[in-house]
Scaffold this motif. Sequence first.
Motif: not given
Lengths: 248, 248
Positions: B96-113
């Motif tokens: 779950y901890l590592f999954h949070l990092y993947e979620q942050c990556r997803d949020f970053l991609i959305r912010v970038q878009n």
Amino acid sequence: DTTNALDALSQEGLSEEPVQQEKETMGSGGGGTREVVATEKKKKQRRRKVVRKGGDEEEDEDEDEIGGGCERQREHPFIVTEPGEVARGKKNGLDYLFHLYEQCRDFLIRVQNIAKERGEKCPTKVTNQVFRYAKKVGASYINKPKMRHYVHCYALHCLDEDASNALRRAFKERGENVGAWRQACYKPLVTMAARQGWDIDGIFNTHPRLAIWYVPTKLRQLCHAERSNAAASSSAPGAGGAIIAHSF
Amino acid sequence: DTTNALDALSQEGLSEEPVQQEKETMGSGGGGTREVVATEKKKKQRRRKVVRKGGDEEEDEDEDEIGGGCERQREHPFIVTEPGEVARGKKNGLDYLFHLYEQCRDFLIRVQNIAKERGEKCPTKVTNQVFRYAKKVGASYINKPKMRHYVHCYALHCLDEDASNALRRAFKERGENVGAWRQACYKPLVTMAARQGWDIDGIFNTHPRLAIWYVPTKLRQLCHAERSNAAASSSAPGAGGAIIAHSF
DNA sequence: AGAAGGACCAGTGGTCCGTA
DNA sequence: AGAAGGACCAGTGGTCCGTA
């Protein structure tokens, strides 16, 4: 490499202005604030501590003396010069301006080497740290507002030296001032961006000497506005994809 | 992609704690300041506005009620779990901890878009802006101190999943707590850096999922200390280039 | 004790506007 | 008027430490 050769381009001596002394006006409430009309979004407030030479102190009457301890010096203003031309009088030319960017690059490389040596975070861009370093080693003629102000002019010089040179000659011939030349540097960059998928960050980052500079906000905004403009034109009936530069 | 499947790893419900209310204590001079012994250089001062539930207000006596308006919730603490293991009780596991990092990556991609859409500066790293975005879209369980705290653990998971898994199993078996496991994640990373010319930034930036995270200060410092250590050893007479890890 | 995260702070990017 | 740059400010990276 080219550093010492170009130092000669700067006029010797500097413009002079009286040194200011700061007086604390902390805690004085709303007095001295001033409304500023923001171009976007919020309004800002700005308070300034500004005081002239203290009226009570003894002061030198002779404003023309050279090397007086009470003079603040600022660089001579830039004028539009042709490539290779040295500015006369109390002016600096554009080769000198561009040379300042090369000096900043050199300072950045030194800051990077120090950081690597120490195992610290290593800047990839010209940051406040680099400007502080420049001041520390005596390059007081380098400052952030100036360098940021002309970044896009340097960008054009890097990316299309022929176009940059032609623009300088044209503006010199017409007797335009530096501000007008500076404004004119935006257009060819926007045109370049249009040819490269509007990726102005990509254009900067691909060029080795330009990659260390932040893309100026205004250039980014102009590219965005033109992209929207071009997209609207090309999707309009009968416009056939032509790029029409309304915003210039 | 893996986002929804892994959401099930988080325990339902959250730990509870009373909501705090802020009381302004502006302009109250030096009261409430506290000296902090800085580990390096300067001392810092820190002032905190901390108030418990207002004594005058009516308040709920029942601390166990669920969904009460006056409870602040925080995430269950992490425990050391094996790969694939779901934590039981009011705990969260490391998947779950590592999954949070993947979620942050997803949020970053959305912010970038969004930034690209608007022609604005586009972040390349997980910045404050990304954490703000996460909060805004309801991922309140993501916060900066937590994500920064465990970055190097995620790094090991990305760079050498086998070593990461083995470490988790060993620490679980030994009954070690999360803090001990977290500390142990540094060493294999430093060893990797040693093999790759001590370029920890390069190691992060080369990996597509890791490149968006800042290299943690402590990891950088450990690498630097070990490099110095290794250099001293290899230049010492008779040491023959062996790497001796005194600092662990 | 071990741990989660609100909130702080020094220094950043960005540029306004008092200055000459 | 045109221009150089000190100094300001909102939001950053980094993490401490009051909290439970």
